[in-house]
Write an enzyme that holds these catalytic residues in place. Structure first.
Site, PDB file in Angstrom:
ATOM      1  N   ARG A   1       0.849  -1.213   0.000  1.00  0.00           N
ATOM      2  CA  ARG A   1       0.000   0.000   0.000  1.00  0.00           C
ATOM      3  C   ARG A   1       0.880   1.258   0.000  1.00  0.00           C
ATOM      4  O   ARG A   1       0.614   2.215  -0.720  1.00  0.00           O
ATOM      5  CB  ARG A   1      -0.911   0.039   1.230  1.00  0.00           C
ATOM      6  CG  ARG A   1      -1.767  -1.193   1.449  1.00  0.00           C
ATOM      7  CD  ARG A   1      -3.045  -1.210   0.618  1.00  0.00           C
ATOM      8  NE  ARG A   1      -3.887  -2.333   0.995  1.00  0.00           N
ATOM      9  CZ  ARG A   1      -3.879  -3.537   0.406  1.00  0.00           C
ATOM     10  NH1 ARG A   1      -3.089  -3.745  -0.633  1.00  0.00           N
ATOM     11  NH2 ARG A   1      -4.663  -4.509   0.833  1.00  0.00           N
ATOM     12  N   GLU A  49     -14.023 -14.972   8.817  1.00  0.00           N
ATOM     13  CA  GLU A  49     -13.923 -14.356   7.484  1.00  0.00           C
ATOM     14  C   GLU A  49     -13.622 -15.393   6.414  1.00  0.00           C
ATOM     15  O   GLU A  49     -12.464 -15.752   6.204  1.00  0.00           O
ATOM     16  CB  GLU A  49     -12.828 -13.271   7.479  1.00  0.00           C
ATOM     17  CG  GLU A  49     -12.672 -12.609   6.108  1.00  0.00           C
ATOM     18  CD  GLU A  49     -11.602 -11.518   6.060  1.00  0.00           C
ATOM     19  OE1 GLU A  49     -10.866 -11.344   7.051  1.00  0.00           O
ATOM     20  OE2 GLU A  49     -11.500 -10.852   5.027  1.00  0.00           O
ATOM     21  N   LYS A  75     -17.721 -12.170   8.425  1.00  0.00           N
ATOM     22  CA  LYS A  75     -17.154 -11.196   7.468  1.00  0.00           C
ATOM     23  C   LYS A  75     -16.990 -11.869   6.116  1.00  0.00           C
ATOM     24  O   LYS A  75     -15.934 -12.429   5.810  1.00  0.00           O
ATOM     25  CB  LYS A  75     -15.808 -10.688   8.002  1.00  0.00           C
ATOM     26  CG  LYS A  75     -15.038  -9.802   7.043  1.00  0.00           C
ATOM     27  CD  LYS A  75     -13.935  -9.033   7.733  1.00  0.00           C
ATOM     28  CE  LYS A  75     -13.105  -8.260   6.732  1.00  0.00           C
ATOM     29  NZ  LYS A  75     -12.238  -7.268   7.341  1.00  0.00           N
TER      30      LYS A  75
HETATM   31  P1  13P Z   1     -10.505  -5.369   2.146  1.00  0.00           P
HETATM   32  O1  13P Z   1     -11.788  -4.655   2.521  1.00  0.00           O
HETATM   33  O2  13P Z   1      -9.466  -4.458   1.566  1.00  0.00           O
HETATM   34  O3  13P Z   1     -10.760  -6.606   1.351  1.00  0.00           O
HETATM   35  O4  13P Z   1      -9.835  -5.827   3.516  1.00  0.00           O
HETATM   36  C1  13P Z   1     -10.610  -6.379   4.494  1.00  0.00           C
HETATM   37  C2  13P Z   1      -9.832  -7.381   5.258  1.00  0.00           C
HETATM   38  O5  13P Z   1      -9.739  -7.309   6.460  1.00  0.00           O
HETATM   39  C3  13P Z   1      -9.217  -8.491   4.524  1.00  0.00           C
HETATM   40  O6  13P Z   1      -8.865  -9.482   5.417  1.00  0.00           O
END
Ligand code: 13P
Length: 338
Positions: free
Chosen positions: A33, A177, A219
Site C-alpha cells: 500500500r 472471514e 465477514k
Molecule cells: P478489504 O476490505 O481491503 O478486502 O480488507 C478487508 C480485510 O480485512 C481483509 O482481510
C-alpha cells in the site's frame, strides 16, 4: 466501556449502522500500500499513518471496531498515548488479526489453508489483556477451473471453527472471514455456488464446535462477477444474489454480517451495501468491515506528509459516514459530492 458478554460486544460493534475499519494489514501488505504512494514502510511510518486514521473525526459514531495487526496493538501515538486508547476514545473497540497467513495445500498447491492455530490460546490470552475485544481470522477460497475442492473448503471452515472456539474461550468475539476471492473471469453464478458451499460448510463446522453464534460476527465477501469477467453483474444483481446466499445459509441469531471489500472500489462497496439494506428482510445487522474501500482515498490524500493529515482524515471520515448510511439503507450517490 462496560460490555460484559460476547453478545454485548458483537452487538455494540454493529449498532446503529456502525461498522469496522480493517487496519490489520500485515507489514508486507502495508508495504505494498505504501509503495503505491512512494512512502517507505517503516515501523514509524506505519504508526504515523494509523495514528492519523484513528484520530479522524469521522471515526466517532460511524466505526464500532478497528482490526489491528500485532505491531499496531502495541504501538503508541507520537505523544505517547497507546493507539488502542485513541480507538477507545473514539467510541470503538480494538480487535486483532490472529491468523498467520496462508500456506499452499499439499494435495492442491493452487489452494491454501490459513495457518495460526498453534499457540493461539496463549496469544489470545495476551491480546485480551492488552485490550482486544474481538479477533479476526481470514480463510481464502480461490475460484478456478477445477477449484475450489470441497476438501479445501472444509479444512478452511474447520480451522475457522477451531479458531472461534479458542477466541470465545478467551472472552473475545471471533470474526469469521471466509473470503471467496474476486480474482478470475468467473461469472456471478459461479461465485454464488462457491459462496453457498463455503457458508454452508462454515455454519456446519461452527455448529459442530458449539460456537456461540450470538457472540460471533461473519465477514464474508459479496457475491460478484470475477474481476476479469467479460460480463459484470450490476449493483442490483450483486445485492440480490448476495442476500439470497446469506438468507439460505446464515442463522437469524447471528448479530451481524460485516462485508470485506475485496478489491471493489470505495463507492462500489458502499453502493452494494446500501442496495442490500434497501431490500431488507433479514434479522442480522448488515454492515461493513472494509480495508481498502475505507482507506484508499485517505492513503492517496496523505502521501506520507504531515501537511496532508487533515485532508486524509476528511477522506476517511467521509467514507466512514457514507458506509454507515449504506448500512442503514440511507445512502445515495448524490451524498458523495457533499
Ligand atoms: P478489504 O476490505 O481491503 O478486502 O480488507 C478487508 C480485510 O480485512 C481483509 O482481510
Amino acid at each position: 466501556m462496560s460490555l460484559n458478554s460476547l453478545e454485548e460486544i458483537a452487538q455494540f460493534i454493529v449498532a446503529e449502522g456502525k461498522g469496522i475499519l480493517a487496519a490489520d494489514e500485515s507489514n508486507p501488505t502495508c508495504g505494498k500500500r505504501f509503495d503505491s504512494i512512494g512512502v517507505e514502510s517503516t515501523e514509524e511510518n506505519r504508526r504515523d499513518y494509523r495514528e492519523m486514521l484513528f484520530r479522524s473525526l469521522g471515526m466517532k459514531n460511524n466505526i464500532g471496531g478497528v482490526i489491528l495487526f500485532d505491531e499496531t496493538i502495541r504501538q503508541r501515538a507520537k505523544d505517547g498515548t497507546p493507539l488502542i486508547e485513541l480507538i477507545n476514545n473514539q467510541g470503538a473497540l480494538p480487535g486483532i488479526k490472529v491468523d498467520k497467513g496462508l500456506e499452499p495445500l499439499q494435495e492442491s498447491p493452487e489452494e491454501s489453508l490459513t495457518q495460526g492455530l498453534e499457540g493461539l490460546d496463549e496469544r489470545c490470552r495476551e491480546y485480551e489483556k492488552i485490550g482486544a475485544r474481538f479477533a479476526k481470522w481470514r480463510a481464502v477460497i480461490r475460484i478456478g477451473e477445477s477449484i475450489p475442492s470441497q476438501s479445501c473448503i472444509d479444512k478452511n471452515m474447520q480451522a475457522l471453527a477451531d479458531y472461534a472456539k479458542i477466541v470465545q474461550k478467551n472472552k473475545m468475539v471471533p470474526i469469521v472471514e471466509p473470503e471467496v476471492l474476486m480474482d478470475g473471469d468467473h461469472s456471478i453464478e459461479r461465485c454464488f455456488e462457491v459462496s453457498r458451499s463455503t457458508l454452508s460448510s462454515l455454519f456446519n463446522c461452527l455448529d459442530k464446535n458449539s460456537i456461540n453464534i450470538k457472540g460471533t460476527l461473519l465477514k464474508p465477501s459479496m457475491v460478484t462477477s470475477g474481476s476479469k469477467a467479460g460480463i459484470k453483474a450490476d449493483i442490483d444483481e450483486v445485492a440480490e444474489l448476495t442476500l439470497k446466499c446469506l438468507k439460505e445459509n446464515v442463522p437469524n441469531n447471528l448479530p451481524g454480517i460485516t462485508f470485506l471489500s475485496g478489491g471493489q472500489s470505495d463507492v462500489e462497496a458502499t453502493a452494494h451495501l446500501d442496495a442490500m439494506n434497501k431490500i431488507g428482510g433479514f434479522e442480522w445487522k448488515l454492515s461493513f468491515s472494509y480495508g481498502r474501500a475505507l482507506q484508499q482515498p485517505a492513503l492517496k490524500a496523505w502521501l506520507g506528509k504531515e501537511e496532508n493529515i487533515k485532508d486524509a482524515q476528511r477522506a476517511l471520515s467521509h467514507r466512514a459516514l457514507m458506509n454507515r448510511k449504506a448500512a442503514q439503507g440511507l445512502w445515495d450517490l448524490s451524498l458523495e459530492s457533499n
